[in-house]
Design a protein around this motif. Structure first.
Motif, PDB file in Angstrom:
ATOM      1  N   PRO A  66       0.752  -1.322  -0.004  1.00  0.00           N
ATOM      2  CA  PRO A  66      -0.192   0.043   0.356  1.00  0.00           C
ATOM      3  C   PRO A  66       0.624   1.435   0.040  1.00  0.00           C
ATOM      4  O   PRO A  66       1.944   1.254   0.635  1.00  0.00           O
ATOM      5  N   ARG A  67       0.514   2.168  -0.768  1.00  0.00           N
ATOM      6  CA  ARG A  67       1.463   3.454  -0.987  1.00  0.00           C
ATOM      7  C   ARG A  67       1.588   4.133   0.242  1.00  0.00           C
ATOM      8  O   ARG A  67       2.823   4.633   0.521  1.00  0.00           O
ATOM      9  N   LYS A  68       0.811   3.964   1.292  1.00  0.00           N
ATOM     10  CA  LYS A  68       0.976   4.654   2.467  1.00  0.00           C
ATOM     11  C   LYS A  68       2.242   3.916   3.615  1.00  0.00           C
ATOM     12  O   LYS A  68       2.658   4.644   3.848  1.00  0.00           O
ATOM     13  N   HIS A  69       2.077   2.735   3.243  1.00  0.00           N
ATOM     14  CA  HIS A  69       2.986   1.959   4.176  1.00  0.00           C
ATOM     15  C   HIS A  69       4.491   2.389   3.388  1.00  0.00           C
ATOM     16  O   HIS A  69       5.516   2.315   3.862  1.00  0.00           O
ATOM     17  N   LEU A  70       4.445   2.193   1.916  1.00  0.00           N
ATOM     18  CA  LEU A  70       5.597   2.684   1.448  1.00  0.00           C
ATOM     19  C   LEU A  70       6.148   3.992   1.650  1.00  0.00           C
ATOM     20  O   LEU A  70       7.427   4.202   1.752  1.00  0.00           O
ATOM     21  N   LEU A  71       5.335   4.890   1.605  1.00  0.00           N
ATOM     22  CA  LEU A  71       5.754   6.490   2.077  1.00  0.00           C
ATOM     23  C   LEU A  71       6.491   6.360   3.457  1.00  0.00           C
ATOM     24  O   LEU A  71       7.484   7.006   3.740  1.00  0.00           O
ATOM     25  N   ILE A  72       5.893   5.818   4.494  1.00  0.00           N
ATOM     26  CA  ILE A  72       6.278   5.722   5.855  1.00  0.00           C
ATOM     27  C   ILE A  72       7.619   4.891   5.830  1.00  0.00           C
ATOM     28  O   ILE A  72       8.532   5.590   6.599  1.00  0.00           O
TER      29      ILE A  72
END
Length: 398
Positions: A66-72
């Motif tokens: 998920p892109r949120k997890h990638l950004l974090i």
């Protein structure tokens, strides 16, 4: 502005600050780590190398996340790299810290741009992407000067600890403000690599390489131009760089709405304006009252191409945009390295500091030519599709 974009802009501010602040602290780092200033300059190259390697690598690793997890994850690597830099016991560890800090740069802006475009209402994707990039340009106006002063006053390690704190704030902001969306079912490495091979994606990346090489060919030598050509003192360099940062911010702010109206013409205008401005700067840099506004103009027309190029890469990549968008930032850093090197060759060969402007103009002209070729191919493809649809009913009636 959605609060999610604020989280992305804070992250971009931290990334921009750490990328550029090292240039003003090289003497301090060299003295503390018992090395020479030219050797300490490899810390700049280590960061750029990290960006070029990390952008595609981390985008590939995160393709199913998920892109949120990638950004974090990416901002957590950024925090670790800055902390390692701040606590480095010797130059080798500092070099490693800078390389690690650069790794998430391109992948973050790639994934962040995709998230911003998805969050934006249809037709306002350019504004959303520009909002993130404004964090990067504000770093040049506010973050870098303040961080440089702090580093010179109380030590360069304090500067990197402060940037580490900004990174922690960014991570918290991403956790709280970025909405969670599960990874898209169609996301796969094969799709991402396939999108990266599309001709229009490759031509847009090539435009970024040459266009931004034109920007950095002169920007990298602005300190020397300020003192040797414009005749100002060394203490004025920071203010001249701030003027350039103001121009960059103006360009990015204008790029958002212009991109939403007409992305490709905005890129044309930026590249053509950059060619003209660089040639004009070559002839007027010694006239101070003309040179200072020209520096603002150069920053504005140069960074006007940021949002349209990133937006076009995402559009042309279709349903697999993450790797292509990240590769766009690898292209920017290749432009940085290539433009600085070519301009340096011109200076070393005895052509003077202002030869950098002519080198930059030539590179920007090459970028404009590539952009025009891409536009022509795009129009030809559209015309062929329309002609096919127009002929199809006639074929049926016969």
């Amino acid at each position: 502005m959605p609060l999610a974009l604020l989280a992305l802009a804070i992250s971009a501010f931290g990334i921009g600050t750490t990328e550029f602040v090292i240039m003003g602290l090289l003497p301090n780092v060299a003295a503390d780590l018992n090395t020479s200033v030219p050797t300490a300059g490899n810390l700049v190259s280590a960061y750029a190398l990290g960006v070029v390697i990390g952008a595609p690598l981390l985008a590939i690793i995160g393709v199913r996340m998920p892109r949120k997890h990638l950004l974090i994850l990416l901002m957590s690597i950024f925090v670790a790299g800055n902390l390692l830099s701040a606590l480095s016991p010797n130059f080798g560890w500092a070099l490693t810290g800078r390389f690690v800090t650069g790794l998430p740069h391109g992948a973050f802006f790639g994934a962040g741009s995709v998230v911003a475009a998805h969050l934006a209402p249809k037709g306002r994707e350019g504004r959303a992407i520009a909002t993130i990039l404004l964090g990067l340009t504000f770093a040049n106006i506010i973050g870098v000067p303040i961080a440089t002063l702090v580093g010179q006053a109380v030590g360069w390690r304090t500067t990197f600890l402060a940037v580490t704190a900004i990174g922690v704030l960014a991570v918290v902001s991403l956790i709280l403000l970025i909405p969670y969306e599960p990874a898209e079912p169609q996301q796969s490495l094969r799709r991402e690599l396939s999108a990266l091979r599309k001709p229009q994606v490759l031509l847009t990346l090539a435009t970024a390489v040459f266009g931004f090489a034109g920007v950095f060919a002169t920007y990298a030598y602005l300190s020397s131009i300020t003192t040797h050509v414009m005749g100002l003192s060394e203490s004025s360099v920071m203010w001249v760089l701030a003027l350039s940062g103001i121009g960059m911010t103006i360009g990015v702010a204008a790029a958002g709405p212009l991109t939403d109206r007409a992305a490709r013409p905005t890129a044309y205008a930026s590249l053509a304006g950059l060619v003209i401005a660089l040639v004009a700067f070559y002839f007027t840099a010694h006239i101070i009252w003309i040179a200072l506004p020209m520096i603002v103009l150069l920053g504005a027309v140069g960074f006007l191409m940021t949002a349209p190029l990133q937006t076009m890469v995402i559009r042309f990549a279709g349903d697999a945009p993450t790797l292509s968008a990240a590769s766009n930032h690898s292209a920017f850093n290749l432009a940085n390295a290539g433009g600085v090197w070519l301009a340096g060759v011109a200076v070393v060969s005895g052509r003077g500091w202002m030869s950098t402007a002519l080198v930059g103009a030539a590179l920007a002209a090459a970028g404009l030519w590539i952009a025009l070729v891409a536009g022509y191919l795009d129009r030809s493809a559209t015309t062929n599709v329309m002609t096919h649809h127009e002929l199809e009913p006639n074929k049926i009636t016969r």
